[in-house]
Design an enzyme around this catalytic site. Structure first.
Site, short mmCIF file in Angstrom:
data_model
loop_
_atom_site.label_atom_id
_atom_site.label_comp_id
_atom_site.label_asym_id
_atom_site.label_seq_id
_atom_site.Cartn_x
_atom_site.Cartn_y
_atom_site.Cartn_z
N ASP A 7 0.88 -1.18 0.00
CA ASP A 7 0.00 0.00 0.00
C ASP A 7 0.91 1.22 0.00
O ASP A 7 1.44 1.61 1.04
CB ASP A 7 -0.90 -0.02 1.24
CG ASP A 7 -1.73 1.25 1.39
OD1 ASP A 7 -1.77 2.05 0.44
OD2 ASP A 7 -2.32 1.44 2.47
N LYS A 65 2.67 11.37 -3.25
CA LYS A 65 1.67 10.64 -4.03
C LYS A 65 0.64 11.57 -4.66
O LYS A 65 0.08 11.27 -5.72
CB LYS A 65 0.97 9.62 -3.13
CG LYS A 65 -0.07 8.74 -3.80
CD LYS A 65 -0.60 7.72 -2.82
CE LYS A 65 -1.71 6.88 -3.40
NZ LYS A 65 -2.19 5.87 -2.43
N GLU A 138 -7.37 0.44 -4.28
CA GLU A 138 -7.32 0.33 -2.82
C GLU A 138 -8.62 -0.20 -2.21
O GLU A 138 -8.58 -1.07 -1.33
CB GLU A 138 -6.93 1.68 -2.21
CG GLU A 138 -5.47 2.03 -2.49
CD GLU A 138 -5.13 3.48 -2.23
OE1 GLU A 138 -6.02 4.22 -1.74
OE2 GLU A 138 -3.98 3.89 -2.49
#
Length: 565
Positions: A7, A65, A138
């Site tokens: 992740d 990100k 996700e």
């Protein structure tokens, strides 16, 4: 084959793997969650908590990100390169702890990530020396970790409220097929925003101003501590040192509710949009899966339950669950386990700009992937030797209101009259959600292909804003597209009328010439309603003579000569 699930988060990253049939988180330096922070003050990148402790804002990168896929530079490095440093750190530390080399990984991305962002993530993994088995959304990974695939058929909503992004996905499990029905999100909405409000409020209450970047970073850490540790008590306090002076920072339940309300309400708006997109009522949902650090807060849990009135799945650590699901998927792929089928969807509509500035929509948002679609195009001018393609992503009807994904040109088309070449364009989205495009001319076989990668693109807009703007502007966009179509059609007719105007009788020719001049004037001033009326009047006059003009042209004579006018 040793595989992991990663992740790669905005504020923190987690690595997991499957051991003895059970997914578990890798504890790097004793912690399951590693801050997605990189410091470049030394010859080698410093990643994680050590990067934070240095408190060196001039050389430290946070929340990279949010920028991945853009062409911006941070400390002379691209977001892809910085993300690669985080991934390399995770890879090397995991290999040290487990005693094995990582053969491959499944990496998670927000469901609303664009093709550019997905490709950039995959490239970052490649730079870090990681083979990517698959990019997985996700929310999908979270659902896997909660064991949804082992439960009965049903409908599940994943509410993923992390440090830097928010995702909402609606999933349906039916006879072993795990399908994402709709998804939405915002890659600039997360716990970071709440932390900023808490910090600025304490700065204001304490009269603190003119702080350095380093002091701001330390203040953010204190604000985050207050938010995460305000549980049942009404108030929590902590010390903050600035310029050698001690200050008392505090947070009350009422303040947390106030600071969270704007972000929370926006997440619920996104949930509403996802349900509308899937045409699903709240009552049809079986469970809500809570993911992300913000869902630890009782305020968030209570609000989500109050909004949906659906049982909450929150029995796993919300900050680890995405990585655990990715590890399950990695193991499933490496062992070729076909008991479970995952079907994700396209987050935003993809298309090509048409002549005049409209968009030919090729793959619509929420279409299941992988997917392939084909369109056929042709030239609009005689002897046109190339066609330029502008690939866009978004929900607007006008290309310049969408996000640019790629520009490419098919060259070498042989000389032909307009409309004769047949150019085929194939759009393909793979299981990772990455778009590739191929264009080829049927008669010659010449081709050109492109995979969407990092390019100088329009500034990133989160999906929620794109959808909201598309909804707000849909009527205006329809009018603009109508006017573009009218303009294109009129320009085509004007060329035709100018070719035949000398073949109609003198009196009518004078009337038509006057109306054509007036039409050109109205077209220049964009008075499209007036042009429609003039077009109708001109066509009614010229239409009386068209059959005769065609007969005369075939016989090589003019209508005026045949009528002796």
């Amino acid at each position: 084959m040793f595989t992991v699930g990663i992740d790669l988060g905005t504020t923190a990253s987690v690595v997991s793997y499957v051991k003895d049939g059970k997914p578990q988180v890798i504890r790097i330096c004793g912690n399951t969650s590693i801050p997605s922070v990189v410091n470049y003050s030394s010859s080698l990148p410093i990643v994680g908590r050590e990067a934070i402790y240095k408190a060196d804002s001039l050389n430290t990168i946070f929340s990279i990100k949010r920028h991945i896929g853009s062409n911006r530079k941070f400390l002379n490095r691209t977001p892809t390169e910085i993300s690669a440093d985080i991934l390399y750190y995770l890879k090397s530390k995991t290999e040290e702890l487990v005693g094995q080399n990582i053969d491959a990984a499944v990496i998670t991305v927000p469901a609303h990530f664009s093709d550019i962002q997905r490709t950039a993530t995959k490239r970052a993994a490649s730079i870090a020396g990681l083979k990517v088995l698959r990019l997985i959304n996700e929310p999908t990974a979270a659902a896997l970790a909660f064991g949804i695939e082992k439960r009965k058929n049903g409908m599940f909503l994943v509410y993923d409220f992390g440090g830097g992004t928010f995702d909402c996905s609606l999933l349906r499990l039916e006879d072993g097929v795990f399908q994402v029905l709709a998804t939405g999100g915002d890659n600039h909405l997360g716990g970071d925003d709440v932390d900023n409000d808490i910090l600025n409020n304490n700065f204001s209450k304490n009269g603190i101003s003119n702080i350095t970047n380093d002091e701001y970073i330390l203040g953010k850490l204190v604000a985050k501590y207050l938010k995460e540790n305000l549980k049942e008590q009404d108030k929590i306090e902590s010390e903050f040192i600035c310029k050698g002076k001690k200050y008392n920072f505090c947070l009350t339940k009422q303040e947390l509710k106030e600071f969270s309300s704007k972000s929370l309400n926006r997440t619920l708006d996104i949930c509403r949009q996802v349900l509308e997109d899937a045409n699903i009522d709240k009552s049809e949902i079986n469970n809500v899966i809570l993911v992300g650090g913000m869902t630890r807060l009782k305020l968030i849990k209570d609000s989500v339950y109050e909004f949906l009135k659906v049982p909450l799945c929150d029995d796993l650590n919300p900050e680890e669950v995405v990585s655990l699901g990715a590890a399950i998927q990695a193991q499933s792929i490496s062992e070729k386990n076909s008991n479970m089928i995952l079907i994700d969807v396209v987050s935003l509509t993809l298309g090509i700009e048409t002549f005049g500035g409209g968009v030919d929509r090729i793959i619509y948002r929420n279409t299941p992937i992988p997917i392939s679609e084909r369109r056929e195009y042709t030239t609009y001018q005689d002897n046109q030797h190339g066609i330029k393609f502008h690939v866009v992503q978004g929900e607007r009807l006008l290309a310049d209101e969408c996000q640019t994904l790629a520009n490419f040109e098919l060259k070498g088309i042989p000389s032909m009259p307009a409309g004769m070449p047949r150019v085929i364009v194939d759009f393909n989205i793979d299981i990772n959600g990455i778009l590739s495009i191929k264009a080829f001319e049927k008669t010659t076989g010449i081709s050109q292909s492109v995979v969407v990668t990092e390019t100088p693109v329009l500034s990133e807009s989160d999906v929620f804003n794109i959808l909201q703007k598309a909804y707000e502007e849909q009527e205006n966009d329809k009018i603009k597209i109508r006017n573009i179509d009218i303009s294109i059609e009129l320009n085509r007719l004007l060329k035709f009328w100018n070719l035949i105007i000398n073949d109609i009788p003198f009196n009518e020719r004078k009337i038509v010439s006057k109306k054509i001049k007036e039409l050109n004037s109205q077209l220049s001033s964009k008075n499209f309603d007036a042009t429609i009326l003039l077009k109708s009047e001109i066509e009614s006059i010229i239409g009386k003579f068209l059959d005769e003009i065609i007969s005369c042209r075939l016989s090589g004579k003019k209508l005026a000569d045949m009528r002796r006018i």
